[in-house]
Motif scaffolding. Structure first.
Motif, PDB file in Angstrom:
ATOM      1  N   GLU A 721      11.644  -1.121  21.290  1.00  0.00           N
ATOM      2  CA  GLU A 721      12.535  -0.079  20.782  1.00  0.00           C
ATOM      3  C   GLU A 721      12.397   0.121  19.272  1.00  0.00           C
ATOM      4  N   ASN A 722      11.596  -0.730  18.598  1.00  0.00           N
ATOM      5  CA  ASN A 722      11.478  -0.668  17.145  1.00  0.00           C
ATOM      6  C   ASN A 722      10.046  -0.359  16.722  1.00  0.00           C
ATOM      7  N   TRP A 723       9.880   0.025  15.474  1.00  0.00           N
ATOM      8  CA  TRP A 723       8.549   0.280  14.914  1.00  0.00           C
ATOM      9  C   TRP A 723       8.510  -0.182  13.465  1.00  0.00           C
ATOM     10  N   THR A 724       7.315  -0.516  12.990  1.00  0.00           N
ATOM     11  CA  THR A 724       7.062  -0.813  11.574  1.00  0.00           C
ATOM     12  C   THR A 724       5.780  -0.115  11.173  1.00  0.00           C
ATOM     13  N   GLY A 725       5.851   0.651  10.107  1.00  0.00           N
ATOM     14  CA  GLY A 725       4.663   1.314   9.576  1.00  0.00           C
ATOM     15  C   GLY A 725       4.324   0.784   8.195  1.00  0.00           C
ATOM     16  N   ILE A 726       3.047   0.811   7.846  1.00  0.00           N
ATOM     17  CA  ILE A 726       2.612   0.398   6.518  1.00  0.00           C
ATOM     18  C   ILE A 726       1.845   1.545   5.872  1.00  0.00           C
ATOM     19  N   ALA A 727       1.977   1.652   4.561  1.00  0.00           N
ATOM     20  CA  ALA A 727       1.221   2.636   3.783  1.00  0.00           C
ATOM     21  C   ALA A 727       0.641   1.926   2.573  1.00  0.00           C
ATOM     22  N   ILE A 728      -0.646   2.115   2.332  1.00  0.00           N
ATOM     23  CA  ILE A 728      -1.325   1.508   1.177  1.00  0.00           C
ATOM     24  C   ILE A 728      -2.003   2.622   0.404  1.00  0.00           C
ATOM     25  N   THR A 729      -1.678   2.728  -0.871  1.00  0.00           N
ATOM     26  CA  THR A 729      -2.205   3.792  -1.715  1.00  0.00           C
ATOM     27  C   THR A 729      -3.089   3.196  -2.802  1.00  0.00           C
ATOM     28  N   ASN A 730      -4.289   3.710  -2.884  1.00  0.00           N
ATOM     29  CA  ASN A 730      -5.216   3.321  -3.949  1.00  0.00           C
ATOM     30  C   ASN A 730      -4.988   4.265  -5.120  1.00  0.00           C
ATOM     31  N   THR A 731      -4.347   3.769  -6.153  1.00  0.00           N
ATOM     32  CA  THR A 731      -3.972   4.612  -7.291  1.00  0.00           C
ATOM     33  C   THR A 731      -5.048   4.673  -8.366  1.00  0.00           C
ATOM     34  N   GLY A 732      -6.187   3.993  -8.149  1.00  0.00           N
ATOM     35  CA  GLY A 732      -7.198   3.914  -9.182  1.00  0.00           C
ATOM     36  C   GLY A 732      -8.366   4.851  -8.964  1.00  0.00           C
ATOM     37  N   ALA A 733      -9.377   4.710  -9.843  1.00  0.00           N
ATOM     38  CA  ALA A 733     -10.528   5.605  -9.841  1.00  0.00           C
ATOM     39  C   ALA A 733     -11.705   5.059  -9.050  1.00  0.00           C
ATOM     40  N   ALA A 734     -11.594   3.859  -8.474  1.00  0.00           N
ATOM     41  CA  ALA A 734     -12.689   3.268  -7.705  1.00  0.00           C
ATOM     42  C   ALA A 734     -12.212   2.969  -6.290  1.00  0.00           C
ATOM     43  N   GLU A 735     -13.140   2.970  -5.346  1.00  0.00           N
ATOM     44  CA  GLU A 735     -12.793   2.646  -3.965  1.00  0.00           C
ATOM     45  C   GLU A 735     -12.240   1.232  -3.874  1.00  0.00           C
ATOM     46  N   ALA A 736     -11.214   1.048  -3.062  1.00  0.00           N
ATOM     47  CA  ALA A 736     -10.601  -0.268  -2.867  1.00  0.00           C
ATOM     48  C   ALA A 736     -10.968  -0.803  -1.485  1.00  0.00           C
ATOM     49  N   THR A 737     -11.451  -2.021  -1.447  1.00  0.00           N
ATOM     50  CA  THR A 737     -11.698  -2.712  -0.184  1.00  0.00           C
ATOM     51  C   THR A 737     -10.513  -3.640   0.056  1.00  0.00           C
ATOM     52  N   VAL A 738      -9.759  -3.359   1.100  1.00  0.00           N
ATOM     53  CA  VAL A 738      -8.492  -4.047   1.338  1.00  0.00           C
ATOM     54  C   VAL A 738      -8.554  -4.785   2.673  1.00  0.00           C
ATOM     55  N   THR A 739      -8.291  -6.067   2.644  1.00  0.00           N
ATOM     56  CA  THR A 739      -8.175  -6.861   3.860  1.00  0.00           C
ATOM     57  C   THR A 739      -6.702  -6.968   4.220  1.00  0.00           C
ATOM     58  N   ILE A 740      -6.372  -6.570   5.438  1.00  0.00           N
ATOM     59  CA  ILE A 740      -4.982  -6.538   5.907  1.00  0.00           C
ATOM     60  C   ILE A 740      -4.874  -7.493   7.094  1.00  0.00           C
ATOM     61  N   ARG A 741      -3.910  -8.415   7.032  1.00  0.00           N
ATOM     62  CA  ARG A 741      -3.773  -9.417   8.088  1.00  0.00           C
ATOM     63  C   ARG A 741      -2.339  -9.441   8.607  1.00  0.00           C
ATOM     64  N   LEU A 742      -2.211  -9.651   9.907  1.00  0.00           N
ATOM     65  CA  LEU A 742      -0.927  -9.926  10.524  1.00  0.00           C
ATOM     66  C   LEU A 742      -0.832 -11.442  10.673  1.00  0.00           C
ATOM     67  N   VAL A 743       0.182 -12.039  10.035  1.00  0.00           N
ATOM     68  CA  VAL A 743       0.276 -13.495   9.940  1.00  0.00           C
ATOM     69  C   VAL A 743       1.546 -13.971  10.632  1.00  0.00           C
ATOM     70  N   ARG A 744       1.424 -15.030  11.428  1.00  0.00           N
ATOM     71  CA  ARG A 744       2.569 -15.583  12.146  1.00  0.00           C
ATOM     72  C   ARG A 744       3.480 -16.346  11.196  1.00  0.00           C
TER      73      ARG A 744
END
Length: 811
Positions: A721-744
């Motif tokens: 019945e619930n949801w969680t959303g994430i938003a990640i914004t790269n505010t800089g001038a170079a491409e960002a490589t982002v590792t995203i993990r779901l951790v227990r």
């Protein structure tokens, strides 16, 4: 003549060998000629002898340089001829055409190569730079045909080591990233990068307007600057980035230069001017320029301390200047125990080192023209590293059940405080239950796994007359609170970075509709001033408690005055104590509520990390506070998901005042199309964003002031019945490589993925969809680490839209 030719060949060979051994790509980022020092323009005209060969599309480059050529003696004035070899002249236009070729031809055609050999074999040849352009031959080519071109260029380089051969990509054709043209251009780019060649990226330059925020090739741009606006992959008759940019910037120097162009073959005059700017950037680099004008000088870079135990707070100061320009941003790179990078718009950074280790710190100041200067820590400070040893015990006062009940008045309420461990070692939190006099009634210990989380439950204290629960740990943990009443669900960070004063940027003046409270934690209770709407109430501060801000509002308060300030001090009010932490809570009568962290210092830059696009479901509002003694002029720039600027607005916040309003009121032109934004102010400001559903659910967050490279999104809701959303914004001038993990909760990684987020782009996902191979469980957190500074946000709610929560990435 022969001696002059030998001298020129020696000079350019020497410069090229020293400055371009790693190759060079001239693309859309290389079209600001104001950054090129005059010395290198002059040296290029002296040392280089260019032979350029082309047909109509290639003429765009020459049209562009002629548009701002000026008169003899001007910066970009040059001598040229328009056919064949003419020694002693900077540019021989249509040089190789005199030997029977026209351009780079089509699949496997090498007539251009033969013409090059013919021209370079002339006894009076003095050309040391050779450029051939494509017409339509790149778009209808094959991989084999492109390889034939690349191999022939490489063979010419071996045969004529004292001549610079410039590779080129083919013009756009409206076929987008899926088309054959893009694939062939990518083959050329990959080869040039892999083999350190010189590339004039013709296609990339005409893929961007001067702002450089949107890749119009992704929108099927044509050589005429048209692009697809309606999503049908057909650009013709839709938008035109060149004419649109000119219309939006009619008084700019670029617009004026473009207006002086009488024509631009197959395209718009602005495109020709940008091609011409890119040509001079190429020439300056070939003449020895390193690509930066070196105008930015770091005068002083210091730290107020160089060692201590974690969490160690260090204040860095950078004093920099740029000749004729202002410093636009500072990037602070910290390498060591836990690498991090922070971007600020002022030359000050207050940073908490949470993890022991030895840290080298570098600052890079960038001016408003894009030039940079860097310095390592040690300039004037006597320290070259920051040494962080061991951990200091942390005292973390937590909300007691009795205090939190006060906000619900006659209804029930609970609060749940969660501790998140960012360390690779497990730890434990000691809870002490105290009565109103501070006497310890009972204790409990809560283990927290390495990289895990735990609820700091007070269940073991049931039945005791507990007024306060103290928490201590041997290291810094992240804390956030879940508050639940009969009608509201809220979350807020409870910062362990203590401060005084704390500001309340918005107190709802609609007291018949909203109730506004602050939860205040005080590690060192002395005196406390609570200022609301200019009126101050003083008293002895308790360890923690609820402040009913609504009750302190004067009747008929003006919107601009409905804000507050909380200050802890000793008996002398001039003596401050950095001991406060807390959050503000808005409770909507009969419906949901929102909580936002209370912050201390304002900032001249605030980020709006997420603007909900589903305007039929969500509304969005802001409150911005200026606590200084002067007016704050604020520029709000909004972007779409792909980094394109969708609008810029100006606001003025009077001294000691706030402004508030819905997105549709404050920024009506951007409402519905903006996805995130940046606020830049002439004075430090603080602010909050609140958004919610039209059903009832609302949530809030303090607008973040800095981007960084790692953090935690600590509240993942579970259940169908619930949801969680994430938003990640790269505010800089170079491409960002982002590792995203779901951790227990026990620190184990459930799932992990990597995202490449283009500069100024926003990435978003729903957690259960993003980590679709696992099922989130209570206590899970989302961890992220990036190679570029980013802003992260999570928002949660139920499918019936009766409640929402939100938190920014925290550490």
């Amino acid at each position: 003549m022969k001696r002059i030719i030998i001298f020129i060949i020696f000079l350019v060979s020497s410069v090229f060998g020293n400055s371009l051994a790693q190759g060079l790509v001239v693309d859309h980022t290389c079209t600001d000629v104001s950054r090129i020092p005059q010395t290198y323009i002059d040296q290029a005209k002296t040392a280089l002898r260019v032979g350029y060969s082309h047909t109509s599309h290639g003429s765009q480059l020459v049209t562009g340089i002629n548009a701002f050529k000026g008169n003899p003696g001007d910066e970009f004035y040059f001598e040229s001829t328009d056919w064949g070899l003419n020694p002693g002249v900077f540019l021989n236009d249509y040089w190789g055409n005199d030997a029977g070729a026209s351009d780079l031809g089509h699949n496997g055609d090498l007539s251009w190569r033969d013409a090059t050999i013919t021209m370079l074999s002339k006894p009076d040849n003095d050309r040391n730079v050779v450029i051939w352009s494509w017409c339509g031959g790149a778009g209808d080519n094959t991989a084999s045909g492109i390889d034939t071109y690349l191999n022939a260029m490489n063979e010419l380089e071996q045969q004529y080591p004292n001549v610079i051969f410039v590779y080129m990509t083919g013009h756009l054709e409206g076929t987008g990233l899926e088309g054959n043209l893009h694939q062939m251009n990518e083959r050329i780019r990959d080869y040039c990068r892999a083999h350190s060649k010189i590339l004039y990226d013709f296609a990339d330059i005409e893929s961007y307007d001067p702002d450089g925020t949107t890749n119009f090739n992704e929108l099927y741009a044509t050589d005429g600057c048209e692009y697809d606006t309606d999503g049908d992959h057909n650009p013709w008759g839709d938008g035109n980035w060149a004419t649109e940019w000119i219309s939006a910037n009619p008084s700019s120097e670029l617009a004026q230069i473009a207006a002086s162009c009488s024509e631009c073959a197959h395209s718009e005059t602005l495109n020709c001017v940008l091609k011409g700017h890119g040509f001079w950037w190429l020439m300056a680099r070939l003449a020895g320029w390193q690509g930066t004008s070196a105008q930015v000088v770091i005068d002083r870079f210091t730290a107020d301390r160089s060692s201590g135990t974690a969490p160690l707070q260090v204040n860095f100061t950078c004093v920099a200047h740029s000749s004729g320009r202002s410093i636009a941003q500072y990037r602070w790179d910290l390498t060591g125990g836990q690498p991090d990078s922070i971007v600020t718009t002022v030359g000050r950074l207050s940073y908490r080192f949470l993890i022991p280790g030895s840290y080298a710190v570098k600052v890079t100041a960038t001016d408003n023209g894009g030039d940079s200067g860097s310095a390592e820590l040690g300039t004037g400070s006597g320290a070259d590293v920051i040494s962080v040893s061991g951990f200091s015990p942390m005292a973390m006062p937590l909300p007691g059940r009795l205090q939190i009940n006060k906000l619900a008045k006659d209804s029930g309420s609970t609060i749940q405080t969660v501790a998140v461990n960012v360390f690779d070692q497990s730890t434990s939190v000691t809870l002490e239950a105290k009565d109103s006099s501070g006497q310890v009634l009972a204790t409990a210990s809560v283990p927290v796994s390495s990289n895990g989380s735990a609820v700091l439950s007070s269940d073991s204290f049931d039945g005791l007359a507990v007024d306060m629960i103290d928490a201590t740990c041997d290291r810094n943990l992240l804390l956030f609170c879940r508050i639940t009443t009969d009608t509201a669900r809220m979350t807020a960070e409870l910062s362990t970075c203590l401060s005084s004063p704390l500001y309340v940027p918005h107190i709802a003046e609609e007291v018949n509709y909203w109730d506004t409270y602050a939860y205040l934690s005080n590690t060192d209770p002395r005196m406390l001033d609570v200022m609301v709407a200019g009126q101050t109430a003083s008293g002895t501060a308790a360890l923690s408690g609820i402040v009913d801000l609504e009750a302190l509002l004067p009747e008929d308060v003006a919107v601009a005055d409905a804000w507050g300030k909380l200050t802890a001090y000793e008996t002398d009010p001039a003596t401050g104590i950095r001991s406060l932490s807390g959050f503000e809570m808005f409770v909507k009568t009969g419906n949901d509520g929102a909580a936002t962290e209370l912050v201390g210092e304002g900032s001249t830059t605030l980020y709006i990390p997420h603007v909900p696009e589903e305007t039929d479901i969500f509304w969005t509002g802001f409150a911005l506070l200026n606590t200084t003694s002067g007016e704050a002029d604020v520029t709000a720039t909004f972007y779409d998901d792909n980094g394109a600027v969708v609008g810029t607005e100006s606001l003025t916040i009077p001294a000691q005042s706030k402004i508030k309003g819905l997105m549709t009121d404050l920024f009506p032109d951007e409402a519905g199309i903006a996805r995130w934004g940046i606020l830049q102010s002439t004075k430090p400001i603080t602010g909050i964003e609140i958004y919610g559903t039209y059903n009832a659910g609302i949530c809030g967050l303090a607008l973040p002031a800095v981007a960084n490279t790692w953090g935690v999104l600590p509240d993942v809701l579970t259940g169908e019945e619930n949801w969680t959303g994430i938003a990640i914004t790269n505010t800089g001038a170079a491409e960002a490589t982002v590792t995203i993990r779901l951790v227990r909760a026990d620190g184990a990684i459930r799932s992990g993925r990597t995202e490449h987020i283009t500069a100024m782009h926003r990435f978003k996902a729903v957690v259960v969809d993003y980590f679709s191979t696992v099922t989130p469980q209570p206590g899970d957190t989302v961890r992220y680490i990036s190679d570029q500074p980013i802003i992260a946000l999570e928002a949660s709610g139920d499918l019936d839209r009766t409640f929402m929560t939100a938190l920014t990435g925290t550490r």
